[in-house]
Motif scaffolding. Sequence first.
Motif, PDB file in Angstrom:
ATOM      1  N   LEU A 340      33.161  38.293  44.654  1.00 55.08           N
ATOM      2  CA  LEU A 340      34.240  37.907  43.737  1.00 55.08           C
ATOM      3  C   LEU A 340      34.918  36.616  44.199  1.00 55.08           C
ATOM      4  O   LEU A 340      35.337  35.803  43.367  1.00 55.08           O
ATOM      5  CB  LEU A 340      35.275  39.026  43.622  1.00 55.08           C
ATOM      6  CG  LEU A 340      34.877  40.224  42.747  1.00 55.08           C
ATOM      7  CD1 LEU A 340      35.863  41.364  42.911  1.00 55.08           C
ATOM      8  CD2 LEU A 340      34.769  39.818  41.291  1.00 55.08           C
ATOM      9  N   PHE A 341      35.036  36.417  45.510  1.00 52.43           N
ATOM     10  CA  PHE A 341      35.538  35.137  46.017  1.00 52.43           C
ATOM     11  C   PHE A 341      34.641  33.999  45.537  1.00 52.43           C
ATOM     12  O   PHE A 341      35.118  32.948  45.103  1.00 52.43           O
ATOM     13  CB  PHE A 341      35.560  35.133  47.546  1.00 52.43           C
ATOM     14  CG  PHE A 341      36.565  36.048  48.172  1.00 52.43           C
ATOM     15  CD1 PHE A 341      37.654  36.529  47.458  1.00 52.43           C
ATOM     16  CD2 PHE A 341      36.435  36.431  49.503  1.00 52.43           C
ATOM     17  CE1 PHE A 341      38.591  37.379  48.048  1.00 52.43           C
ATOM     18  CE2 PHE A 341      37.362  37.267  50.101  1.00 52.43           C
ATOM     19  CZ  PHE A 341      38.430  37.752  49.376  1.00 52.43           C
ATOM     20  N   PHE A 342      33.340  34.197  45.655  1.00 52.21           N
ATOM     21  CA  PHE A 342      32.360  33.195  45.226  1.00 52.21           C
ATOM     22  C   PHE A 342      32.486  32.940  43.731  1.00 52.21           C
ATOM     23  O   PHE A 342      32.561  31.782  43.281  1.00 52.21           O
ATOM     24  CB  PHE A 342      30.958  33.694  45.578  1.00 52.21           C
ATOM     25  CG  PHE A 342      29.843  32.712  45.332  1.00 52.21           C
ATOM     26  CD1 PHE A 342      29.448  32.349  44.043  1.00 52.21           C
ATOM     27  CD2 PHE A 342      29.154  32.156  46.394  1.00 52.21           C
ATOM     28  CE1 PHE A 342      28.421  31.463  43.808  1.00 52.21           C
ATOM     29  CE2 PHE A 342      28.111  31.264  46.184  1.00 52.21           C
ATOM     30  CZ  PHE A 342      27.734  30.922  44.889  1.00 52.21           C
ATOM     31  N   ILE A 343      32.510  34.009  42.955  1.00 51.77           N
ATOM     32  CA  ILE A 343      32.588  33.881  41.493  1.00 51.77           C
ATOM     33  C   ILE A 343      33.875  33.174  41.091  1.00 51.77           C
ATOM     34  O   ILE A 343      33.872  32.264  40.258  1.00 51.77           O
ATOM     35  CB  ILE A 343      32.499  35.273  40.836  1.00 51.77           C
ATOM     36  CG1 ILE A 343      31.109  35.881  41.070  1.00 51.77           C
ATOM     37  CG2 ILE A 343      32.790  35.190  39.331  1.00 51.77           C
ATOM     38  CD1 ILE A 343      31.032  37.364  40.756  1.00 51.77           C
ATOM     39  N   GLY A 344      34.996  33.586  41.678  1.00 47.50           N
ATOM     40  CA  GLY A 344      36.276  32.982  41.335  1.00 47.50           C
ATOM     41  C   GLY A 344      36.361  31.520  41.728  1.00 47.50           C
ATOM     42  O   GLY A 344      36.809  30.674  40.942  1.00 47.50           O
ATOM     43  N   ALA A 345      35.931  31.213  42.965  1.00 48.50           N
ATOM     44  CA  ALA A 345      35.958  29.820  43.414  1.00 48.50           C
ATOM     45  C   ALA A 345      35.008  28.971  42.574  1.00 48.50           C
ATOM     46  O   ALA A 345      35.318  27.826  42.224  1.00 48.50           O
ATOM     47  CB  ALA A 345      35.594  29.743  44.895  1.00 48.50           C
ATOM     48  N   GLY A 346      33.846  29.544  42.225  1.00 50.25           N
ATOM     49  CA  GLY A 346      32.883  28.808  41.405  1.00 50.25           C
ATOM     50  C   GLY A 346      33.392  28.559  40.002  1.00 50.25           C
ATOM     51  O   GLY A 346      33.216  27.466  39.454  1.00 50.25           O
ATOM     52  N   LEU A 347      34.063  29.553  39.410  1.00 53.11           N
ATOM     53  CA  LEU A 347      34.607  29.366  38.068  1.00 53.11           C
ATOM     54  C   LEU A 347      35.763  28.371  38.098  1.00 53.11           C
ATOM     55  O   LEU A 347      35.892  27.524  37.197  1.00 53.11           O
ATOM     56  CB  LEU A 347      35.077  30.710  37.498  1.00 53.11           C
ATOM     57  CG  LEU A 347      35.652  30.684  36.075  1.00 53.11           C
ATOM     58  CD1 LEU A 347      34.683  30.029  35.097  1.00 53.11           C
ATOM     59  CD2 LEU A 347      36.011  32.095  35.619  1.00 53.11           C
ATOM     60  N   GLY A 348      36.602  28.441  39.126  1.00 47.25           N
ATOM     61  CA  GLY A 348      37.670  27.456  39.267  1.00 47.25           C
ATOM     62  C   GLY A 348      37.117  26.055  39.409  1.00 47.25           C
ATOM     63  O   GLY A 348      37.633  25.099  38.804  1.00 47.25           O
ATOM     64  N   ASN A 349      36.045  25.917  40.175  1.00 45.78           N
ATOM     65  CA  ASN A 349      35.386  24.619  40.340  1.00 45.78           C
ATOM     66  C   ASN A 349      34.846  24.110  39.013  1.00 45.78           C
ATOM     67  O   ASN A 349      34.969  22.918  38.693  1.00 45.78           O
ATOM     68  CB  ASN A 349      34.260  24.767  41.367  1.00 45.78           C
ATOM     69  CG  ASN A 349      33.480  23.492  41.609  1.00 45.78           C
ATOM     70  OD1 ASN A 349      32.654  23.104  40.779  1.00 45.78           O
ATOM     71  ND2 ASN A 349      33.732  22.847  42.732  1.00 45.78           N
ATOM     72  N   ALA A 350      34.262  25.014  38.215  1.00 52.25           N
ATOM     73  CA  ALA A 350      33.685  24.614  36.930  1.00 52.25           C
ATOM     74  C   ALA A 350      34.757  24.223  35.918  1.00 52.25           C
ATOM     75  O   ALA A 350      34.556  23.307  35.108  1.00 52.25           O
ATOM     76  CB  ALA A 350      32.831  25.753  36.377  1.00 52.25           C
ATOM     77  N   LEU A 351      35.912  24.903  35.959  1.00 54.84           N
ATOM     78  CA  LEU A 351      36.966  24.653  34.978  1.00 54.84           C
ATOM     79  C   LEU A 351      37.817  23.427  35.316  1.00 54.84           C
ATOM     80  O   LEU A 351      38.421  22.816  34.419  1.00 54.84           O
ATOM     81  CB  LEU A 351      37.883  25.873  34.876  1.00 54.84           C
ATOM     82  CG  LEU A 351      37.293  27.145  34.271  1.00 54.84           C
ATOM     83  CD1 LEU A 351      38.289  28.293  34.411  1.00 54.84           C
ATOM     84  CD2 LEU A 351      36.931  26.927  32.810  1.00 54.84           C
ATOM     85  N   ALA A 352      37.897  23.082  36.584  1.00 54.98           N
ATOM     86  CA  ALA A 352      38.834  22.048  37.040  1.00 54.98           C
ATOM     87  C   ALA A 352      38.715  20.722  36.288  1.00 54.98           C
ATOM     88  O   ALA A 352      39.734  20.174  35.843  1.00 54.98           O
ATOM     89  CB  ALA A 352      38.667  21.833  38.547  1.00 54.98           C
ATOM     90  N   PRO A 353      37.510  20.160  36.083  1.00 57.08           N
ATOM     91  CA  PRO A 353      37.433  18.880  35.376  1.00 57.08           C
ATOM     92  C   PRO A 353      37.920  18.969  33.931  1.00 57.08           C
ATOM     93  O   PRO A 353      38.496  18.007  33.410  1.00 57.08           O
ATOM     94  CB  PRO A 353      35.938  18.538  35.440  1.00 57.08           C
ATOM     95  CG  PRO A 353      35.402  19.325  36.588  1.00 57.08           C
ATOM     96  CD  PRO A 353      36.190  20.588  36.581  1.00 57.08           C
TER      97      PRO A 353
END
Length: 451
Positions: A340-353
């Motif tokens: 879940l850390f991976f999924i959350g950090a990855g989704l945050g990374n994808a949404l940031a731009p």
Amino acid sequence: MINSTFRIYGTQTALAVAKWTAILVPTAMCIGTLCALFLWLLDTVTNIRTASPWLLFLLPFAGVAVGLVYFWLGKSAEGGNNLIIDEIHEPGGGIPLRMAPLVLISTVISHLFGASVGREGTAIQIGGSIASGIGRLVHLDARSTRILLMSGISAGFGAVFGTPLAGAIFGLEVVTIGRLDYAALLPVAFASILADWTCHHWGVHHVIYHIDYTGLSVDHGVHFHVSLILLAKVAVGSVLLGLCSRIFAESVHALSTVFKQICPYGWLRPALGGVLTIALVWIAGTNAYLGLGVTAPDANTPSIISFLGTNHFGWSWLWKMIFTVAVLGSGYKGGEVTPLFFIGAGLGNALAPFLGVPVDLLSAVGFVAVFAGAANTPLACTLMAIELFGSVNAVYFAVGCFVAYLCSGHTGIYLAQRIGVPKTRQPDLAQGIALRDTRTLNKSSFLTWRR
């Protein structure tokens, strides 16, 4: 009269402190030691798997072997985290001591052969089983046993992640949604801090996370802790993070139901998840989504550390979700939190731009917010973010966790959780109802609506 009352109260307090110190010190140190062993084994088997990619092809057989061990020896230990939470709410048969070695060994095997599972489930079960065993040994009453079990959960969580304050609150918060038992606050804090200290003094260290964003620069180089525009953007992103939490939890439960329909033999189901994982690696063209996914050989490979950098990863979060749901739904042992850390950090990374938010900041918010929504523990996750990333961005972390918690609905990865205070006003949600029962209510409501 007053002096006599104070003497009696002081004596009772001193005896209570002595009693709980005598119980919690060996409990926490034992849990911290086992967590240190577990983390060392995880590092060892992860290095072996990385050096020997062919081990992945043995994953289905390893899953069946673990399934057979649980079939023959596990019995009630198969209940895992939910058994511990149920025992806290309604003490019954207790938690078998064999849960600790069974889950430790099975999780290490899962990681050795490439299952995308975590480590929190193992730590919680180690903590719960050790605490239950010591509680039986010293003949604690039901109320004291409840406090000791929460302390065991806190000790395992705090030690395995190196976040003792988050561990303390997690042990209180995970039991009942919307309500904390402050009578257990000091014991859970003591146990979590001591277990983390013990783990550290065995020479086991945790990954250090870092983000560059340090707040809004204003006049004369002074930094302020929050920008309202940025905070609004983080809140919008956190709505999606909360929905991601809900999708993850529901997907694991739904796939578990499907696998049970396909294969009635519990010990054989992991073979399905193992074969599916091998197929997913072939489809994705990478083994980056196996195991914990905390670090990677380079910044271009998806991992939690990579997400906190400057590179953009569009769909890595979804791949990790699919890999993790496949193995958890089929019965592999481990946990959900690090994925879940991976999924959350990855989704945050994808949404940031798209939201115009610094990549490292939204990745860090996602790191804890998706977990907050899936585990229904927003306070613990906020403290975890502060312990891992520092306090300068605490407002963003708190908003992310609180919003994700609300948006995840009355679902979660721990179906034994009870609802103390509903997130939203719903007539069907009676106080004390377990999340597993809300699923039945939701299904009944849906069928009634269909008619």
